[in-house]
Write an enzyme that holds these catalytic residues in place. Structure first.
Site, PDB file in Angstrom:
ATOM      1  N   ASP A  59      -3.237   0.776  14.097  1.00 52.01           N
ATOM      2  CA  ASP A  59      -3.468   0.900  12.671  1.00 52.01           C
ATOM      3  C   ASP A  59      -4.432   2.207  12.513  1.00 52.01           C
ATOM      4  O   ASP A  59      -5.393   2.448  13.483  1.00 52.01           O
ATOM      5  CB  ASP A  59      -4.241  -0.143  12.096  1.00 52.01           C
ATOM      6  CG  ASP A  59      -3.175  -1.185  11.530  1.00 52.01           C
ATOM      7  OD1 ASP A  59      -2.260  -1.139  11.930  1.00 52.01           O
ATOM      8  OD2 ASP A  59      -3.728  -2.357  10.998  1.00 52.01           O
ATOM      9  N   ASP A 101      -6.777   2.929  10.440  1.00 55.68           N
ATOM     10  CA  ASP A 101      -8.335   2.500   9.755  1.00 55.68           C
ATOM     11  C   ASP A 101      -8.901   1.779  10.812  1.00 55.68           C
ATOM     12  O   ASP A 101     -10.165   1.401  10.298  1.00 55.68           O
ATOM     13  CB  ASP A 101      -8.057   1.800   8.462  1.00 55.68           C
ATOM     14  CG  ASP A 101      -7.280   0.544   8.458  1.00 55.68           C
ATOM     15  OD1 ASP A 101      -6.668   0.374   9.800  1.00 55.68           O
ATOM     16  OD2 ASP A 101      -7.129  -0.010   7.633  1.00 55.68           O
ATOM     17  N   TRP A 106       2.866  -4.837   2.787  1.00 55.86           N
ATOM     18  CA  TRP A 106       1.768  -5.314   3.757  1.00 55.86           C
ATOM     19  C   TRP A 106       2.161  -6.820   4.145  1.00 55.86           C
ATOM     20  O   TRP A 106       2.504  -7.735   3.351  1.00 55.86           O
ATOM     21  CB  TRP A 106       0.595  -5.135   2.805  1.00 55.86           C
ATOM     22  CG  TRP A 106      -0.627  -5.707   3.772  1.00 55.86           C
ATOM     23  CD1 TRP A 106      -1.401  -5.062   4.650  1.00 55.86           C
ATOM     24  CD2 TRP A 106      -1.124  -7.209   3.955  1.00 55.86           C
ATOM     25  NE1 TRP A 106      -2.503  -5.678   5.302  1.00 55.86           N
ATOM     26  CE2 TRP A 106      -2.276  -7.028   4.878  1.00 55.86           C
ATOM     27  CE3 TRP A 106      -0.940  -8.491   3.362  1.00 55.86           C
ATOM     28  CZ2 TRP A 106      -2.703  -8.179   5.167  1.00 55.86           C
ATOM     29  CZ3 TRP A 106      -1.449  -9.433   3.827  1.00 55.86           C
ATOM     30  CH2 TRP A 106      -2.495  -9.336   4.646  1.00 55.86           C
ATOM     31  N   GLU A 110       4.602  -8.492   9.672  1.00 51.35           N
ATOM     32  CA  GLU A 110       5.434  -7.837  10.599  1.00 51.35           C
ATOM     33  C   GLU A 110       4.868  -7.960  12.002  1.00 51.35           C
ATOM     34  O   GLU A 110       5.246  -8.352  12.996  1.00 51.35           O
ATOM     35  CB  GLU A 110       5.635  -6.437  10.415  1.00 51.35           C
ATOM     36  CG  GLU A 110       4.315  -5.453  10.927  1.00 51.35           C
ATOM     37  CD  GLU A 110       3.006  -5.636   9.935  1.00 51.35           C
ATOM     38  OE1 GLU A 110       3.108  -6.443   8.780  1.00 51.35           O
ATOM     39  OE2 GLU A 110       2.103  -5.317  10.301  1.00 51.35           O
ATOM     40  N   ASP A 111       3.219  -8.264  12.030  1.00 48.88           N
ATOM     41  CA  ASP A 111       2.706  -8.596  13.366  1.00 48.88           C
ATOM     42  C   ASP A 111       2.724 -10.179  13.777  1.00 48.88           C
ATOM     43  O   ASP A 111       2.925 -10.502  14.842  1.00 48.88           O
ATOM     44  CB  ASP A 111       1.099  -8.189  13.066  1.00 48.88           C
ATOM     45  CG  ASP A 111       0.465  -8.689  11.773  1.00 48.88           C
ATOM     46  OD1 ASP A 111       1.205  -9.355  10.808  1.00 48.88           O
ATOM     47  OD2 ASP A 111      -0.742  -8.523  11.549  1.00 48.88           O
ATOM     48  N   MET A 125     -13.724  -1.126  10.724  1.00 46.35           N
ATOM     49  CA  MET A 125     -12.570  -0.856   9.965  1.00 46.35           C
ATOM     50  C   MET A 125     -13.017   0.361   9.085  1.00 46.35           C
ATOM     51  O   MET A 125     -14.217   0.067   8.141  1.00 46.35           O
ATOM     52  CB  MET A 125     -11.929  -2.021   9.296  1.00 46.35           C
ATOM     53  CG  MET A 125     -10.943  -1.809   8.619  1.00 46.35           C
ATOM     54  SD  MET A 125     -10.251  -3.500   8.098  1.00 46.35           S
ATOM     55  CE  MET A 125      -8.803  -2.786   7.356  1.00 46.35           C
ATOM     56  N   HIS A 130     -11.185   1.201   2.875  1.00 44.01           N
ATOM     57  CA  HIS A 130     -10.335   1.603   1.946  1.00 44.01           C
ATOM     58  C   HIS A 130      -9.704   0.454   0.879  1.00 44.01           C
ATOM     59  O   HIS A 130      -9.778  -0.454   1.056  1.00 44.01           O
ATOM     60  CB  HIS A 130      -8.823   2.479   2.704  1.00 44.01           C
ATOM     61  CG  HIS A 130      -8.262   1.217   3.510  1.00 44.01           C
ATOM     62  ND1 HIS A 130      -7.224   0.628   3.023  1.00 44.01           N
ATOM     63  CD2 HIS A 130      -8.471   0.835   4.790  1.00 44.01           C
ATOM     64  CE1 HIS A 130      -6.866  -0.248   3.969  1.00 44.01           C
ATOM     65  NE2 HIS A 130      -7.440  -0.134   4.982  1.00 44.01           N
ATOM     66  N   ARG A 176      -6.482  -1.100  -0.920  1.00 40.42           N
ATOM     67  CA  ARG A 176      -4.993  -1.159  -0.776  1.00 40.42           C
ATOM     68  C   ARG A 176      -4.327  -0.027  -1.619  1.00 40.42           C
ATOM     69  O   ARG A 176      -4.253   0.205  -2.478  1.00 40.42           O
ATOM     70  CB  ARG A 176      -4.469  -2.665  -1.498  1.00 40.42           C
ATOM     71  CG  ARG A 176      -2.943  -3.001  -1.138  1.00 40.42           C
ATOM     72  CD  ARG A 176      -2.629  -3.250   0.222  1.00 40.42           C
ATOM     73  NE  ARG A 176      -3.455  -4.167   0.836  1.00 40.42           N
ATOM     74  CZ  ARG A 176      -3.361  -5.525   0.945  1.00 40.42           C
ATOM     75  NH1 ARG A 176      -2.479  -5.862   0.158  1.00 40.42           N
ATOM     76  NH2 ARG A 176      -4.278  -6.287   1.500  1.00 40.42           N
TER      77      ARG A 176
HETATM   78  C1  BGC Z   1      -0.562 -11.270   7.678  1.00 39.53           C
HETATM   79  C2  BGC Z   1      -0.717 -10.578   8.650  1.00 39.53           C
HETATM   80  C3  BGC Z   1      -2.100  -9.805   8.631  1.00 39.53           C
HETATM   81  C4  BGC Z   1      -2.858 -11.121   8.705  1.00 39.53           C
HETATM   82  C5  BGC Z   1      -4.403 -10.510   8.657  1.00 39.53           C
HETATM   83  C6  BGC Z   1      -1.733 -12.446   7.807  1.00 39.53           C
HETATM   84  O1  BGC Z   1      -1.355 -13.321   6.553  1.00 39.53           O
HETATM   85  O2  BGC Z   1       0.756 -12.070   7.660  1.00 39.53           O
HETATM   86  O3  BGC Z   1       0.248  -9.534   8.572  1.00 39.53           O
HETATM   87  O4  BGC Z   1      -2.405  -8.938   9.895  1.00 39.53           O
HETATM   88  O5  BGC Z   1      -2.989 -11.887   7.817  1.00 39.53           O
HETATM   89  O6  BGC Z   1      -4.741  -9.710   7.590  1.00 39.53           O
END
Ligand code: BGC
Length: 340
Positions: A191, A193, A253, A256-257, A283, A286, A288
């Protein structure tokens, strides 16, 4: 005939001893004779070999007289590490300042000069309209990676246009594009940031996928949740290929992770993390961004990962590369990734 008759006579008379002596002398004569033959073969062999050996040696000496000595492998722990460092975020910092501080970096790439790095690592940073964050990250990351004695390259993948942001797809594009330049062994999905605070947090890959962000200043340096796999992650080429990369379907947002974590678990891999006192990040504040609103479909998508991962990922990532600029501090890949 006469010989056989005499032998028969000797045997019959019980003179075995004489016969044995006779056999031994015949054998000794044969051994001596073959030894002589072998010696003469060896002499003629050596005589033809000597000039060949001399030539090879001469060639070798001429060839290697001008080549520099081989570099040794960099040590397991770099002697240049500083541990926890105080990070600065000077509003007056410019890209030129960062370039001047990193003269050893060419087109975003660097390799230690006095030893051979243990891994080659591509840092992939998805990006759109966060120039200041990128500047701070480059300012800290270049010296950080150099202190770790890593052979690295930084790739920034810019999403063109203003349709909803797709971090995961940009990382897939970064992976595919970086591999066109060099066969990087390890990929850091980063990322823009998040700035690492401690250079003992090594930007190299492990036997298992590695999650590097245990704590962030904004959340009291606590792991967000057990399965958190976002922010900064390290995966080898083999590991990323095995899970077919990220899903391309997460627009906006979040999620995906978590999807990548499910892919990793489906492949029976486990996630490793460095110790919490080392894996710490600052971090950069910023709001959103517009165009990156929370993805309200993410829970629904996460329920489908197991069914779709084989056909949604690296093998289905379609995009149009608009430009590739090899800037001093990074390779800037601008890409049209389509829309949701
Ligand atoms: C989201 C993730 C995010 C995590 C922390 C989760 O609810 O699905 O994508 O990285 O929260 O912010």
């Amino acid at each position: 005939m006469g010989f056989c008759v005499s032998v028969g006579r000797i045997l019959r008379k019980g003179k075995c001893f004489v016969l044995v002596l006779l056999c031994l002398s015949v054998l000794a004569w044969i051994a001596n004779f073959s030894g002589e033959i072998a010696k003469s073969i060896q002499v003629s062999f050596n005589m033809t070999q000597i000039p060949v050996k001399a030539d090879t040696l001469r060639d070798h000496l001429t060839k290697h007289a001008s080549t520099p000595p081989l570099k040794v492998k960099c040590p397991q722990t770099s002697p240049l590490l500083k541990g926890a460092v105080k990070l600065s975020f000077e509003p007056s910092l410019t890209l030129k300042d960062v370039e001047n501080d990193n003269k050893g970096v060419t087109e975003g790439k660097y390799a230690p000069t006095d030893c051979t790095a243990r891994q080659s690592v591509a840092i992939l940073i998805p990006h759109r309209n966060r120039e200041k964050h990128l500047l701070y990250l480059l300012h800290h990351l270049h010296p950080f990676l150099q202190r770790q004695q890593i052979h690295y390259g930084i790739y920034v993948i810019q999403q063109a246009g203003d349709t909803t942001f797709n971090r995961a797809k940009l990382l897939n594009v970064g992976y595919l594009e970086a591999l066109k330049e060099y066969s990087w062994e390890c990929f850091i999905l980063h990322d823009v940031d998040l700035v690492p605070e401690n250079d003992h947090n090594l930007y190299v890959c492990d036997k298992q996928p590695k999650h590097l962000v245990v704590g962030r200043n904004v959340t009291g340096y606590k792991l967000r949740y057990k399965g958190y796999f976002g922010g900064v992650t390290a995966m080898t080429q083999k590991q990323f290929d095995k899970v077919n990369g990220f899903s391309n379907s997460y627009w906006g947002w979040g999620g995906e992770d978590d999807d990548l974590r499910i892919r990793v678990q489906l492949q029976k891999m486990t996630i490793v993390r460095p110790p919490a006192d080392i894996a710490r990040y600052t971090m950069v504040f910023h709001k959103r961004d517009s165009g990156n609103e929370a993805n309200k479909d993410r829970m629904q998508l996460l329920r489908q990962t197991q069914q779709v991962w084989r056909k949604d990922g690296l093998n289905s990532c379609s995009y149009k590369t608009l430009s590739i600029e090899r800037l001093p501090l990074y390779v800037n890949v601008t890409v049209d990734i389509g829309k949701p």
